[in-house]
Write a protein that holds these residues in place. Structure first.
Motif, PDB file in Angstrom:
ATOM      1  N   ALA A   1       1.274  -1.452  -0.418  1.00 54.15           N
ATOM      2  CA  ALA A   1       0.139  -0.306   0.070  1.00 54.15           C
ATOM      3  C   ALA A   1       0.860   1.356  -0.138  1.00 54.15           C
ATOM      4  N   ARG A   2       1.847   1.263   0.714  1.00 56.05           N
ATOM      5  CA  ARG A   2       2.819   2.553   0.135  1.00 56.05           C
ATOM      6  C   ARG A   2       3.545   3.099  -0.332  1.00 56.05           C
ATOM      7  N   TRP A   3       4.555   1.756  -1.170  1.00 54.58           N
ATOM      8  CA  TRP A   3       4.771   1.973  -2.421  1.00 54.58           C
ATOM      9  C   TRP A   3       4.002   1.290  -3.369  1.00 54.58           C
ATOM     10  N   LEU A   4       2.292   1.704  -2.726  1.00 52.29           N
ATOM     11  CA  LEU A   4       1.639   1.844  -4.531  1.00 52.29           C
ATOM     12  C   LEU A   4       1.468   3.631  -4.068  1.00 52.29           C
ATOM     13  N   LEU A   5       1.599   4.324  -2.812  1.00 53.64           N
ATOM     14  CA  LEU A   5       0.849   5.837  -3.272  1.00 53.64           C
ATOM     15  C   LEU A   5       2.232   6.386  -3.220  1.00 53.64           C
ATOM     16  N   ALA A   6       3.441   5.822  -2.774  1.00 49.61           N
ATOM     17  CA  ALA A   6       4.406   6.382  -3.487  1.00 49.61           C
ATOM     18  C   ALA A   6       5.014   6.686  -4.798  1.00 49.61           C
ATOM     19  N   GLY A   7       5.095   5.275  -5.336  1.00 48.18           N
ATOM     20  CA  GLY A   7       4.867   5.082  -6.792  1.00 48.18           C
ATOM     21  C   GLY A   7       4.307   6.605  -7.460  1.00 48.18           C
ATOM     22  N   ILE A   8       2.467   6.232  -7.245  1.00 46.59           N
ATOM     23  CA  ILE A   8       1.531   7.479  -7.464  1.00 46.59           C
ATOM     24  C   ILE A   8       2.583   9.149  -7.061  1.00 46.59           C
ATOM     25  N   PHE A   9       2.667   9.204  -6.335  1.00 49.83           N
ATOM     26  CA  PHE A   9       3.042  10.669  -6.021  1.00 49.83           C
ATOM     27  C   PHE A   9       4.409  11.172  -6.494  1.00 49.83           C
ATOM     28  N   LEU A  10       5.130   9.727  -6.873  1.00 52.40           N
ATOM     29  CA  LEU A  10       6.712  10.412  -7.015  1.00 52.40           C
ATOM     30  C   LEU A  10       5.964  10.373  -9.135  1.00 52.40           C
ATOM     31  N   TYR A  11       5.280   9.301  -9.323  1.00 50.90           N
ATOM     32  CA  TYR A  11       4.589   9.405 -10.729  1.00 50.90           C
ATOM     33  C   TYR A  11       3.775  10.473 -11.463  1.00 50.90           C
ATOM     34  N   ALA A  12       3.333  11.308 -10.148  1.00 52.51           N
ATOM     35  CA  ALA A  12       3.005  12.026 -10.260  1.00 52.51           C
ATOM     36  C   ALA A  12       3.731  13.963 -10.327  1.00 52.51           C
ATOM     37  N   CYS A  13       4.084  14.019  -9.189  1.00 52.06           N
ATOM     38  CA  CYS A  13       5.722  14.879  -9.126  1.00 52.06           C
ATOM     39  C   CYS A  13       6.492  15.639 -10.063  1.00 52.06           C
ATOM     40  N   LEU A  14       7.524  13.970 -10.916  1.00 54.27           N
ATOM     41  CA  LEU A  14       8.672  14.724 -11.621  1.00 54.27           C
ATOM     42  C   LEU A  14       7.832  15.029 -12.802  1.00 54.27           C
ATOM     43  N   PRO A  15       7.207  14.719 -13.155  1.00 52.11           N
ATOM     44  CA  PRO A  15       6.907  15.916 -14.431  1.00 52.11           C
ATOM     45  C   PRO A  15       6.670  18.056 -14.086  1.00 52.11           C
ATOM     46  N   LYS A  16       5.870  17.849 -13.178  1.00 51.16           N
ATOM     47  CA  LYS A  16       5.583  19.103 -11.688  1.00 51.16           C
ATOM     48  C   LYS A  16       7.243  19.943 -12.271  1.00 51.16           C
ATOM     49  N   LEU A  17       8.374  19.115 -11.035  1.00 46.55           N
ATOM     50  CA  LEU A  17       9.201  19.759 -11.098  1.00 46.55           C
ATOM     51  C   LEU A  17      10.041  19.725 -12.155  1.00 46.55           C
ATOM     52  N   LEU A  18       9.806  19.456 -13.104  1.00 51.07           N
ATOM     53  CA  LEU A  18      10.967  19.990 -13.972  1.00 51.07           C
ATOM     54  C   LEU A  18      10.194  20.664 -15.192  1.00 51.07           C
ATOM     55  N   ASP A  19       8.138  21.210 -15.200  1.00 51.41           N
ATOM     56  CA  ASP A  19       7.842  22.278 -15.903  1.00 51.41           C
ATOM     57  C   ASP A  19       7.111  22.560 -15.095  1.00 51.41           C
ATOM     58  N   PRO A  20       7.479  23.886 -13.914  1.00 56.37           N
ATOM     59  CA  PRO A  20       6.387  24.146 -12.560  1.00 56.37           C
ATOM     60  C   PRO A  20       5.863  25.758 -13.437  1.00 56.37           C
ATOM     61  N   ALA A  21       6.345  26.326 -14.790  1.00 56.77           N
ATOM     62  CA  ALA A  21       5.681  26.790 -15.585  1.00 56.77           C
ATOM     63  C   ALA A  21       4.199  26.516 -15.868  1.00 56.77           C
ATOM     64  N   LEU A  22       4.696  25.175 -16.124  1.00 60.38           N
ATOM     65  CA  LEU A  22       2.881  24.858 -17.461  1.00 60.38           C
ATOM     66  C   LEU A  22       2.150  24.517 -15.842  1.00 60.38           C
ATOM     67  N   PHE A  23       2.574  23.400 -15.383  1.00 58.81           N
ATOM     68  CA  PHE A  23       2.132  23.620 -13.961  1.00 58.81           C
ATOM     69  C   PHE A  23       1.299  24.516 -12.925  1.00 58.81           C
ATOM     70  N   ALA A  24       1.987  26.127 -13.017  1.00 57.66           N
ATOM     71  CA  ALA A  24       1.116  26.888 -12.309  1.00 57.66           C
ATOM     72  C   ALA A  24       0.260  26.988 -13.636  1.00 57.66           C
ATOM     73  N   ASN A  25      -0.049  26.872 -14.759  1.00 57.51           N
ATOM     74  CA  ASN A  25      -0.778  27.317 -15.990  1.00 57.51           C
ATOM     75  C   ASN A  25      -2.030  27.067 -15.404  1.00 57.51           C
ATOM     76  N   VAL A  26      -2.287  25.051 -14.822  1.00 61.48           N
ATOM     77  CA  VAL A  26      -3.159  23.646 -14.755  1.00 61.48           C
ATOM     78  C   VAL A  26      -3.421  24.868 -13.797  1.00 61.48           C
ATOM     79  N   ILE A  27      -3.032  24.996 -12.164  1.00 63.26           N
ATOM     80  CA  ILE A  27      -3.395  25.510 -10.541  1.00 63.26           C
ATOM     81  C   ILE A  27      -4.510  26.960 -11.472  1.00 63.26           C
ATOM     82  N   ALA A  28      -4.235  27.764 -12.382  1.00 64.25           N
ATOM     83  CA  ALA A  28      -4.587  28.924 -12.617  1.00 64.25           C
ATOM     84  C   ALA A  28      -5.904  28.681 -12.979  1.00 64.25           C
TER      85      ALA A  28
END
Length: 157
Positions: free
Chosen positions: A19-46
């Motif tokens: 369960a922990r690995w599943l959650l960790a894997g999903i959160f890692l998969y989710a955060c990496l592209p956003k870390l690489l392009d925060p400006a694009l992610f900021a547009n989504v948040i907007a």
């Protein structure tokens, strides 16, 4: 011979780890592209219209870092990882619900700024269902963590 109950104890430990690995894997998969392009992610948040403009980029930088921290804490079997994941999922569920309530037809931004699930599945509803389903392994992790704590202190289940 194994002590009585040690097989089920081992099984619950592996289920908790899974369960922990599943959650960790999903959160890692989710955060990496956003870390690489925060400006694009900021547009989504907007697109949600919840934050003033001056907070968009800082949140787009900090949020993926918090997701990364949650994933690392989960992998290190820290209870703080469960709590941080619970807070993040609570925020995500609230924001997605708000977006659905407003009838927004936008990219949820869950896995990247160009999340393909948006075009395939009407993003926000699918993301909300996914986040609600993630509460299952999270709840199991909490249950396992607290049941392990009570047995360490000699309490009966």
């Amino acid at each position: 011979m194994e002590p009585k109950g040690s097989g089920s104890k081992r099984r619950t430990t592996w289920l908790d780890r899974g369960a922990r690995w599943l959650l960790a894997g999903i959160f890692l998969y989710a955060c990496l592209p956003k870390l690489l392009d925060p400006a694009l992610f900021a547009n989504v948040i907007a697109a949600y219209g919840l934050l003033p403009t001056f907070l968009l980029l800082p949140v787009a930088i900090v949020l993926p870092l918090v997701e990364l921290l949650a994933a690392l804490l989960l992998l290190m079997n820290r209870k703080a990882g469960l709590w941080l994941t619970a807070v993040l999922l609570g925020i995500f569920i609230a924001v997605l619900s708000y977006g659905i309530h407003l009838g927004l037809d936008i990219d949820c931004g869950c896995f990247s700024a160009e999340d393909p699930e948006h075009t395939a599945f009407s993003g926000l509803r699918t993301a909300l269902i996914r986040d609600l389903l993630l509460l299952i392994p999270l709840t199991y992790g909490f249950w396992h963590s607290f049941s392990k704590l009570s047995t360490q202190h000699g309490e009966q289940r």
